[in-house]
Design an enzyme around this catalytic site. Sequence first.
Site, mmCIF file in Angstrom:
data_model
loop_
_atom_site.group_PDB
_atom_site.id
_atom_site.type_symbol
_atom_site.label_atom_id
_atom_site.label_comp_id
_atom_site.label_asym_id
_atom_site.label_seq_id
_atom_site.Cartn_x
_atom_site.Cartn_y
_atom_site.Cartn_z
ATOM 1 N N ASP A 176 0.851 -1.203 0.000
ATOM 2 C CA ASP A 176 0.000 0.000 0.000
ATOM 3 C C ASP A 176 0.881 1.245 0.000
ATOM 4 O OD1 ASP A 176 -1.901 1.949 0.319
ATOM 5 O OD2 ASP A 176 -2.720 1.169 2.195
ATOM 6 N N ASP A 191 -15.336 2.198 1.110
ATOM 7 C CA ASP A 191 -15.097 2.772 2.436
ATOM 8 C C ASP A 191 -16.453 3.212 2.989
ATOM 9 O OD1 ASP A 191 -12.642 4.311 4.149
ATOM 10 O OD2 ASP A 191 -14.643 5.165 4.329
#
Length: 441
Positions: free
Chosen positions: A250, A328
């Site tokens: 990430d 999200d």
Amino acid sequence: MVRGRITGLAASDIRFPTSLGHHGSDAMHPDPDYSAAYVVIETDARDGLKGYGLTFTLGKGTEVVVCAVNALSIHVVNKDLEEIVSDFRGFYRQLTSDGQLRWIGPEKGAVHLATAAVLNAIWDLWAKQEGKPLWKLLVDMDPKQLLSCIDFRYITDALTEEEAHEILQNGLLGKKEREEQMLKHGYPAYTTSCAWLGYPDQQLKQLCTEALKDGWTRFKVKVGADLPDDIRRCRLIREMIGPDKTLMLDANQRWEVKEAIEWVTKLAEFKPLWIEEPTSPDDILGHAAISKALAPLGIGVATGEQCHNRVIFKQLLQAKALSYLQIDSCRLGSVNENLSVLLMAKKFQIPVCPHAGGVGLCELVQHLIIFDYISVSGSLENRMCEYVDHLHEHFKYPAIIKKASYVPPQDAGYSTEMKEESARKYLFPQGEVWQKILCKP
């Protein structure tokens, strides 16, 4: 049966000083203080139930989101809850299309984060009044009712309401068995807690060892600040977890497009499943170029935690710019907008692996991904949900992990309610914790 008129909406700035321990640190956010704009909705219903909602922030700027919540409250207070949920699509559009507030969006930035916090509180209240956890409330809805919660504006060129209805109808087959499977085994998770960028090697090794003992098989490593250091840390993690366990990377938007391709190519020896957020979250064509370049290496592109809205996700899917889609629960417009993205992902056959690195995000997104498996995707192939082992102790109904899987929540609501003591102690800047920090010489 939903009931009551909304009589009050209060928003608070809650911050946890996670930067002191480098928790959550990455290549673009070296010192985050995990925070939330926290919303509480009250009604005149005799049951006394309240709706709790939040959106995730990193400290500074939370006060801006709180201001936006207060600005949106005119559309919420004095409305009947039944009026809202019976035309949830219309209410969603009312919140996101305020003729003046939309100018500082539209459907993006602080005003959209505020929208998420408000809607999360409404969904929590609705689920509580129905006596069900949020995932179960969604699973028990028929396709027509689910679709009535979604605003299809701007995405019908990728997913029509008729196509969405067909997906949900098809999802009815085997639904009962998938629900039973979730209750028995839970939803598979991966951990990010071991390898924040600011952690020293000794802490990284200790956390990784503990995670392996606890049965974790999927690990994510933060990268992007320094290539030699990334190579060293990835080698360390890969050697610790062995060749058979899953490793993800990430970069938190650190790189230029060409730089991302070159950097990740040099990390390919560690066999990462994906590179997450390799460049600007708004760069659809950049993600597509990276995805195309890394495909021969067997490395996918994952993104979504900072995608503003369903339109960005639509374009990422249309451009074949991602291999793993990361919804999200607090960046998009709550459950309503996430439903549209889950349905688009199903149509485009892209696995959903939600983002959950932040205060309360694990608590919320577990409901969405459990619903996705039971009613939409029907698959666990290449799917997992992020888990970060921070701050769960501050929630009344914390996420539960067993055997590296999320245990489906059983308490009514959206798992959004913080403990009163925590909300009081970490209120910024008046809370006891912040008074001690801010008053230090």
